[in-house]
Design a protein around this motif. Structure first.
Motif, PDB file in Angstrom:
ATOM      1  N   GLY A  50      -3.128  -1.480   8.344  1.00 43.19           N
ATOM      2  CA  GLY A  50      -2.585  -0.963   7.092  1.00 43.19           C
ATOM      3  C   GLY A  50      -3.155  -1.669   5.878  1.00 43.19           C
ATOM      4  N   ILE A  51      -3.265  -2.989   5.943  1.00 43.96           N
ATOM      5  CA  ILE A  51      -3.838  -3.735   4.816  1.00 43.96           C
ATOM      6  C   ILE A  51      -5.308  -3.382   4.643  1.00 43.96           C
ATOM      7  N   ARG A  52      -6.036  -3.247   5.746  1.00 44.96           N
ATOM      8  CA  ARG A  52      -7.458  -2.916   5.652  1.00 44.96           C
ATOM      9  C   ARG A  52      -7.691  -1.524   5.067  1.00 44.96           C
ATOM     10  N   SER A  53      -6.771  -0.607   5.333  1.00 43.19           N
ATOM     11  CA  SER A  53      -6.977   0.780   4.913  1.00 43.19           C
ATOM     12  C   SER A  53      -6.552   1.064   3.482  1.00 43.19           C
ATOM     13  N   VAL A  54      -6.079   0.046   2.760  1.00 45.47           N
ATOM     14  CA  VAL A  54      -5.692   0.262   1.361  1.00 45.47           C
ATOM     15  C   VAL A  54      -6.925   0.647   0.556  1.00 45.47           C
ATOM     16  N   ASP A  55      -6.783   1.686  -0.240  1.00 45.00           N
ATOM     17  CA  ASP A  55      -7.905   2.186  -1.030  1.00 45.00           C
ATOM     18  C   ASP A  55      -8.419   1.104  -1.985  1.00 45.00           C
ATOM     19  N   SER A  56      -9.732   0.875  -1.955  1.00 44.84           N
ATOM     20  CA  SER A  56     -10.325  -0.140  -2.828  1.00 44.84           C
ATOM     21  C   SER A  56     -10.150   0.204  -4.306  1.00 44.84           C
ATOM     22  N   VAL A  57     -10.087   1.502  -4.609  1.00 45.93           N
ATOM     23  CA  VAL A  57      -9.873   1.910  -6.006  1.00 45.93           C
ATOM     24  C   VAL A  57      -8.516   1.413  -6.504  1.00 45.93           C
ATOM     25  N   MET A  58      -7.500   1.494  -5.637  1.00 47.83           N
ATOM     26  CA  MET A  58      -6.189   1.002  -6.027  1.00 47.83           C
ATOM     27  C   MET A  58      -6.226  -0.503  -6.260  1.00 47.83           C
ATOM     28  N   THR A  59      -6.934  -1.222  -5.390  1.00 48.68           N
ATOM     29  CA  THR A  59      -7.039  -2.669  -5.564  1.00 48.68           C
ATOM     30  C   THR A  59      -7.741  -3.027  -6.872  1.00 48.68           C
ATOM     31  N   GLU A  60      -8.839  -2.342  -7.163  1.00 48.20           N
ATOM     32  CA  GLU A  60      -9.554  -2.613  -8.407  1.00 48.20           C
ATOM     33  C   GLU A  60      -8.720  -2.233  -9.624  1.00 48.20           C
ATOM     34  N   THR A  61      -7.939  -1.178  -9.497  1.00 49.14           N
ATOM     35  CA  THR A  61      -7.052  -0.789 -10.606  1.00 49.14           C
ATOM     36  C   THR A  61      -6.015  -1.869 -10.868  1.00 49.14           C
ATOM     37  N   GLY A  62      -5.481  -2.450  -9.784  1.00 50.18           N
ATOM     38  CA  GLY A  62      -4.526  -3.539  -9.954  1.00 50.18           C
ATOM     39  C   GLY A  62      -5.144  -4.733 -10.635  1.00 50.18           C
ATOM     40  N   ARG A  63      -6.381  -5.054 -10.285  1.00 55.62           N
ATOM     41  CA  ARG A  63      -7.057  -6.170 -10.945  1.00 55.62           C
ATOM     42  C   ARG A  63      -7.324  -5.860 -12.426  1.00 55.62           C
ATOM     43  N   SER A  64      -7.695  -4.608 -12.711  1.00 58.53           N
ATOM     44  CA  SER A  64      -7.981  -4.244 -14.103  1.00 58.53           C
ATOM     45  C   SER A  64      -6.744  -4.338 -14.982  1.00 58.53           C
ATOM     46  N   TYR A  65      -5.566  -4.180 -14.387  1.00 61.77           N
ATOM     47  CA  TYR A  65      -4.326  -4.328 -15.137  1.00 61.77           C
ATOM     48  C   TYR A  65      -3.816  -5.774 -15.129  1.00 61.77           C
ATOM     49  N   SER A  66      -4.668  -6.675 -14.655  1.00 67.89           N
ATOM     50  CA  SER A  66      -4.379  -8.122 -14.673  1.00 67.89           C
ATOM     51  C   SER A  66      -3.150  -8.476 -13.837  1.00 67.89           C
ATOM     52  N   LEU A  67      -2.971  -7.775 -12.733  1.00 70.81           N
ATOM     53  CA  LEU A  67      -1.887  -8.128 -11.826  1.00 70.81           C
ATOM     54  C   LEU A  67      -2.260  -9.392 -11.059  1.00 70.81           C
ATOM     55  N   THR A  68      -1.293 -10.260 -10.876  1.00 73.37           N
ATOM     56  CA  THR A  68      -1.538 -11.468 -10.094  1.00 73.37           C
ATOM     57  C   THR A  68      -1.644 -11.122  -8.620  1.00 73.37           C
ATOM     58  N   ALA A  69      -2.085 -12.085  -7.815  1.00 81.89           N
ATOM     59  CA  ALA A  69      -2.218 -11.849  -6.378  1.00 81.89           C
ATOM     60  C   ALA A  69      -0.865 -11.521  -5.752  1.00 81.89           C
ATOM     61  N   THR A  70       0.178 -12.213  -6.201  1.00 81.52           N
ATOM     62  CA  THR A  70       1.516 -11.945  -5.669  1.00 81.52           C
ATOM     63  C   THR A  70       1.980 -10.547  -6.048  1.00 81.52           C
ATOM     64  N   GLU A  71       1.721 -10.132  -7.277  1.00 85.32           N
ATOM     65  CA  GLU A  71       2.123  -8.794  -7.724  1.00 85.32           C
ATOM     66  C   GLU A  71       1.341  -7.708  -6.990  1.00 85.32           C
ATOM     67  N   ARG A  72       0.035  -7.936  -6.776  1.00 89.41           N
ATOM     68  CA  ARG A  72      -0.743  -6.949  -6.007  1.00 89.41           C
ATOM     69  C   ARG A  72      -0.220  -6.841  -4.589  1.00 89.41           C
ATOM     70  N   LEU A  73       0.165  -7.967  -3.993  1.00 90.81           N
ATOM     71  CA  LEU A  73       0.685  -7.944  -2.629  1.00 90.81           C
ATOM     72  C   LEU A  73       2.020  -7.227  -2.558  1.00 90.81           C
ATOM     73  N   ARG A  74       2.884  -7.485  -3.543  1.00 96.67           N
ATOM     74  CA  ARG A  74       4.245  -6.934  -3.510  1.00 96.67           C
ATOM     75  C   ARG A  74       4.295  -5.472  -3.907  1.00 96.67           C
ATOM     76  N   TYR A  75       3.539  -5.105  -4.945  1.00 97.13           N
ATOM     77  CA  TYR A  75       3.665  -3.764  -5.501  1.00 97.13           C
ATOM     78  C   TYR A  75       2.551  -2.814  -5.075  1.00 97.13           C
ATOM     79  N   LEU A  76       1.504  -3.327  -4.440  1.00 94.09           N
ATOM     80  CA  LEU A  76       0.378  -2.467  -4.092  1.00 94.09           C
ATOM     81  C   LEU A  76       0.063  -2.495  -2.602  1.00 94.09           C
TER      82      LEU A  76
END
Length: 274
Positions: free
Chosen positions: A158-184
């Motif tokens: 499940g973690i591997r299959s997360v869309d990379s676009v979503m991950t990059e979007t989270g980084r572009s919104y300056s989400l912390t690692a904890t926030e990306r883990l919890r909300y994405l």
């Protein structure tokens, strides 16, 4: 106008939900009732020693489990089952998240995980007994050791299959690692995680019984084996029935929790169907 619309639509929705509920209940209970009726007729027409009628089993169920045996054998077994499932979920999701996020760790651990997943958990009973003795700790560890694999492997996928676009979007919104883990990451992987937990429940239930059949003087598995060895056939069947009922209750509770956790996921599927 608004009040008129509400009074007309709400009863229709209520009637529709009631109709669906009764249809689901009819489909769910129809086949078991039919099988019980066939078993009862067959047991009355051709009585067999090892296949008593449902009435005899029901009487043995009341006499055996409605009383001290439930407190002495069933409740401790359910406690060990619940503790083992909780530990398997916590360890499996945490470890699976770390392995899924770290590529080199995933490549390094994959052969080891496949090896231990292929080992049948019941063969670990002698090892666990030697290390922890015939106590509750060893039984819980055996449940965790067998039921953690569906959760762990599904979490990794499940973690591997997360869309990379979503991950990059989270980084572009300056989400912390904890926030990306919890909300994405975890919400995106939750459908596969819940699928792994569903598989782990049945494995944990099996291991609960098996662990109590060896080096035990109490518990669900011990009691069923005691009935079998002493040819208390109706009591043995009543234990099997109770075990099946526990499995049904677990499935119902898991279904309720799954609908709450994956409410957004089922909503998306309904939108796609529409």
């Amino acid at each position: 106008m608004t009040l008129y619309t509400t009074t007309v639509v709400t009863p229709r929705r209520g009637a529709e939900r009631a109709r669906r509920f009764f249809e689901s209940a009819g489909f769910a209970l129809g086949l078991p009732i039919l099988l019980l009726a066939i078993w009862g007729v067959w047991g009355t027409a051709a009585p067999a020693q090892f296949f008593p009628s449902p009435i005899v089993i029901a009487q043995a169920f009341v006499d055996t489990w409605i009383g001290p045996a439930f407190v002495e054998d069933v409740l401790p077994s359910l406690w060990r089952l619940g503790l083992g499932i909780v530990l398997a979920i916590v360890v499996g999701v945490a470890l699976g998240t770390v392995i899924g996020l770290v590529r080199w760790l995933r490549e390094l651990s994959e052969p080891v995980l496949e090896f231990f997943r292929a080992v049948p958990p019941p063969v670990l009973i002698p090892v666990v007994t030697l290390l922890f003795g015939p106590f509750d700790t060893g039984k819980v560890i055996l449940i965790v050791a067998g039921s953690i694999w569906p959760i762990l492997l599904n979490t990794i996928d499940g973690i591997r299959s997360v869309d990379s676009v979503m991950t990059e979007t989270g980084r572009s919104y300056s989400l912390t690692a904890t926030e990306r883990l919890r909300y994405l990451l975890l919400p995106a992987a939750s459908p596969r995680i819940m699928a792994g937990i569903r598989q782990a429940l049945s494995v944990a239930l099996i291991l609960m019984v098996i662990s109590e059949m060896f080096n035990s003087s109490s518990g669900f598995g011990y009691r069923i084996q005691y009935f079998q060895r002493n040819y208390l056939i109706p009591e043995m069947w009543s234990g099997i029935v109770l075990l099946g009922l526990i499995g049904v209750v677990l499935a119902v509770l898991f279904g309720f929790a799954e609908r709450r956790v994956l409410r957004w996921y089922h909503g998306l599927k309904e939108v796609e169907r529409a």
